[in-house]
Design a protein around this motif. Structure first.
Motif, PDB file in Angstrom:
ATOM      1  N   GLU A 210       8.057  31.891 -25.165  1.00 48.52           N
ATOM      2  CA  GLU A 210       6.678  32.346 -25.011  1.00 48.52           C
ATOM      3  C   GLU A 210       5.831  31.413 -24.159  1.00 48.52           C
ATOM      4  O   GLU A 210       5.017  31.870 -23.344  1.00 48.52           O
ATOM      5  N   TYR A 211       5.999  30.089 -24.292  1.00 47.01           N
ATOM      6  CA  TYR A 211       5.215  29.177 -23.459  1.00 47.01           C
ATOM      7  C   TYR A 211       5.746  29.128 -22.037  1.00 47.01           C
ATOM      8  O   TYR A 211       4.975  29.068 -21.070  1.00 47.01           O
ATOM      9  N   ALA A 212       7.054  29.176 -21.877  1.00 48.89           N
ATOM     10  CA  ALA A 212       7.645  29.122 -20.542  1.00 48.89           C
ATOM     11  C   ALA A 212       7.250  30.328 -19.702  1.00 48.89           C
ATOM     12  O   ALA A 212       7.100  30.229 -18.482  1.00 48.89           O
ATOM     13  N   GLU A 213       7.067  31.482 -20.334  1.00 52.63           N
ATOM     14  CA  GLU A 213       6.772  32.708 -19.602  1.00 52.63           C
ATOM     15  C   GLU A 213       5.274  32.993 -19.473  1.00 52.63           C
ATOM     16  O   GLU A 213       4.894  33.942 -18.791  1.00 52.63           O
ATOM     17  N   TRP A 214       4.444  32.187 -20.112  1.00 49.52           N
ATOM     18  CA  TRP A 214       3.009  32.433 -20.054  1.00 49.52           C
ATOM     19  C   TRP A 214       2.498  32.123 -18.641  1.00 49.52           C
ATOM     20  O   TRP A 214       2.632  31.011 -18.159  1.00 49.52           O
ATOM     21  N   PRO A 215       1.886  33.090 -17.923  1.00 43.58           N
ATOM     22  CA  PRO A 215       1.553  32.884 -16.512  1.00 43.58           C
ATOM     23  C   PRO A 215       0.197  32.235 -16.256  1.00 43.58           C
ATOM     24  O   PRO A 215      -0.169  32.028 -15.091  1.00 43.58           O
ATOM     25  N   PHE A 216      -0.556  31.915 -17.308  1.00 42.01           N
ATOM     26  CA  PHE A 216      -1.901  31.395 -17.124  1.00 42.01           C
ATOM     27  C   PHE A 216      -1.962  29.918 -17.516  1.00 42.01           C
ATOM     28  O   PHE A 216      -1.081  29.410 -18.197  1.00 42.01           O
ATOM     29  N   ASP A 217      -3.041  29.246 -17.076  1.00 44.52           N
ATOM     30  CA  ASP A 217      -3.139  27.805 -17.274  1.00 44.52           C
ATOM     31  C   ASP A 217      -3.505  27.413 -18.697  1.00 44.52           C
ATOM     32  O   ASP A 217      -3.220  26.296 -19.128  1.00 44.52           O
TER      33      ASP A 217
ATOM     34  N   ARG B  29     -12.474  21.242 -24.557  1.00 48.39           N
ATOM     35  CA  ARG B  29     -11.303  21.619 -23.786  1.00 48.39           C
ATOM     36  C   ARG B  29     -10.629  22.869 -24.329  1.00 48.39           C
ATOM     37  O   ARG B  29     -10.466  23.028 -25.519  1.00 48.39           O
ATOM     38  N   HIS B  30     -10.196  23.719 -23.382  1.00 46.18           N
ATOM     39  CA  HIS B  30      -9.376  24.862 -23.750  1.00 46.18           C
ATOM     40  C   HIS B  30      -7.996  24.389 -24.183  1.00 46.18           C
ATOM     41  O   HIS B  30      -7.584  23.252 -23.899  1.00 46.18           O
ATOM     42  N   GLN B  31      -7.299  25.272 -24.869  1.00 47.92           N
ATOM     43  CA  GLN B  31      -5.964  24.958 -25.366  1.00 47.92           C
ATOM     44  C   GLN B  31      -4.964  25.188 -24.239  1.00 47.92           C
ATOM     45  O   GLN B  31      -4.662  26.316 -23.870  1.00 47.92           O
ATOM     46  N   ARG B  32      -4.455  24.077 -23.684  1.00 50.96           N
ATOM     47  CA  ARG B  32      -3.598  24.157 -22.513  1.00 50.96           C
ATOM     48  C   ARG B  32      -2.132  24.179 -22.899  1.00 50.96           C
ATOM     49  O   ARG B  32      -1.736  23.799 -23.993  1.00 50.96           O
ATOM     50  N   LEU B  33      -1.325  24.615 -21.929  1.00 52.01           N
ATOM     51  CA  LEU B  33       0.113  24.636 -22.137  1.00 52.01           C
ATOM     52  C   LEU B  33       0.659  23.225 -22.186  1.00 52.01           C
ATOM     53  O   LEU B  33       0.134  22.308 -21.548  1.00 52.01           O
ATOM     54  N   PRO B  34       1.735  22.985 -22.924  1.00 52.78           N
ATOM     55  CA  PRO B  34       2.360  21.666 -22.923  1.00 52.78           C
ATOM     56  C   PRO B  34       2.932  21.370 -21.553  1.00 52.78           C
ATOM     57  O   PRO B  34       3.364  22.266 -20.823  1.00 52.78           O
ATOM     58  N   ARG B  35       2.948  20.097 -21.167  1.00 51.26           N
ATOM     59  CA  ARG B  35       3.478  19.712 -19.860  1.00 51.26           C
ATOM     60  C   ARG B  35       4.988  19.917 -19.773  1.00 51.26           C
ATOM     61  O   ARG B  35       5.524  20.262 -18.735  1.00 51.26           O
ATOM     62  N   GLU B  36       5.689  19.671 -20.860  1.00 54.44           N
ATOM     63  CA  GLU B  36       7.129  19.837 -20.830  1.00 54.44           C
ATOM     64  C   GLU B  36       7.635  19.973 -22.256  1.00 54.44           C
ATOM     65  O   GLU B  36       6.994  19.556 -23.204  1.00 54.44           O
ATOM     66  N   GLY B  37       8.811  20.572 -22.358  1.00 56.54           N
ATOM     67  CA  GLY B  37       9.454  20.683 -23.653  1.00 56.54           C
ATOM     68  C   GLY B  37       8.826  21.749 -24.521  1.00 56.54           C
ATOM     69  O   GLY B  37       7.788  22.327 -24.192  1.00 56.54           O
TER      70      GLY B  37
END
Length: 390
Positions: free
Chosen positions: A308-315, A371-379
């Motif tokens: 789900e996080y890998a495929e999320w197309p937004f920042d 701050r908005h809830q951002r995607l993790p940088r990795e993992g």
């Protein structure tokens, strides 16, 4: 899970009390009613920091200062989360919903629009409640209803459709109004536009919102044979349901084969009707997944965690539309965009022009912004999956 009270007499089979979440019967799997009085919004369409400080942000279901943040940490609502194996109807009577999904579809709907989301297969989206009025308050009244689908229709096509308020049938009588979201009533009819849906007239699925003035009487024709029928009183101070008194936050299970008569009391009231023929299949569920077996559910949850996080197309996972003049619309991944036929419903507080919010403000922070809830940088992301039942 609510407990039914002592069995009433007559066509009302049982009564129980509900709160923000409603107990439902097959073919419905879950329903919730969100009613909040949000303050003015800032540049991020979020509440002022001083009104959300000290809350359990990310899981704020306690109403303080008239509102809840739910799973949102900046804007109220529900950041990215999964659905799998059912359909969802969202009806914001008051307020807006901004939505984005993992395929790139996005939009804004509200003030009487309805959104149907068929998530027969894995589907992820966010649903946020933007506070578009920067001067006055931003109340909302949002009802969400989830309808199951048969096993043979699961893992099929997904779809997102907005039905604009201008296209939703409304029936009016003496002192009452009925919004027909699904099924037939008073000579009007509607049904889900989704592929693979169970929410069709042929299945006796009926979803109607009744708004009654004091003393108004409404009569509802019998349900189809074998249908489950329940009513929910979300506002008001008492009504008579064929000899059984019902109050605010009462749910009543009613015999489907009779004409149902509701006589309202001394204050205006809102009553929802949910009825339909049950699917009647054994299924397994956990969190956001409803499939045929526990093994299928576990496999699905693993797939959600991995993708789900890998495929999320937004920042960010709690994205909203900050663009100037954003109205009601839906944009599809293939570039198509749809808007209501009548575009004269203004953005509350400043109409379609003069909107102070700019795309460039996204990511700016001062002592009143956060701050908005951002995607993790990795993992993989360590946060546990939020359940679909909200």
């Amino acid at each position: 899970m609510g407990l039914f009270s002592k069995k009433p007499t007559g066509p009302v089979i049982r009564k129980s009390v509900f709160e923000i979440h409603w107990d439902t019967e097959d073919p419905f799997t879950f329903a919730s009613h969100h009613e909040d009085d949000y303050p003015h919004g800032n540049r991020q369409l979020a509440p002022p920091w001083e009104e959300i400080g000290g809350r359990d942000l990310g899981r704020d279901y306690d109403k303080r200062l008239g509102f809840r943040m739910y799973n949102g940490k900046v804007v109220p609502g529900f950041p990215m989360h999964a659905h799998w194996g059912y359909e969802t109807l969202t009806y914001p009577r008051i307020g807006y919903v901004d939505h984005f999904d993992h395929k790139g579809a996005h939009g804004r709907f509200g003030f009487g629009d309805a959104q149907w989301v068929m998530a027969s297969s894995r589907y992820s989206h966010c649903e946020m409640y933007p506070l578009v009025d920067q001067e006055g308050r931003n109340p909302n009244d949002i009802t969400q209803i989830m309808i199951n689908i048969p096993l043979e229709r699961k893992n099929g096509e997904n779809a997102v459709t907005t039905v604009w308020s201008e296209d939703i049938p409304i029936v009016r009588g003496e002192g009452w109004e009925a919004t027909v979201l699904c099924g037939s009533f008073g000579g009007e009819s509607a049904e889900s536009p989704s592929p693979g849906t169970w929410a069709l007239r042929e299945n006796g699925v009926r979803i109607v919102r009744f708004q009654l003035e004091p003393g108004a009487v409404i009569r509802v024709d019998p349900a189809v044979e074998g249908a489950n029928r329940n009513v929910y009183m979300t506002s008001g101070n008492g009504a008579d349901l064929m000899g059984t008194p019902i109050m605010h936050n009462d749910r009543a299970k009613v015999e489907g084969g009779v004409e149902m008569t509701i006589t309202n009391g001394e204050t205006p009231a809102v009553i929802w009707l949910l009825e339909g023929r049950p699917i009647g299949q054994k299924m397994a569920s956990f969190g956001p997944v409803i499939l045929g077996s526990t093994k299928e559910v576990r496999t699905a949850l693993d797939e959600i965690r991995k993708n789900e996080y890998a495929e999320w197309p937004f920042d960010v996972v709690d994205k909203v539309h900050l663009e100037e003049g954003t109205g009601r619309f839906i944009s599809y991944p293939d570039g198509r965009e749809e808007r209501p036929h009548n575009r004269n419903i203004p953005i509350r507080g400043f109409g379609d022009h003069g909107n102070p919010f700019r795309q460039g403000h996204r990511g700016e922070h001062d002592d009143r912004l956060h701050r908005h809830q951002r995607l993790p940088r990795e993992g993989p992301h360590p946060q546990r999956l939020r359940p679909a039942h909200r």
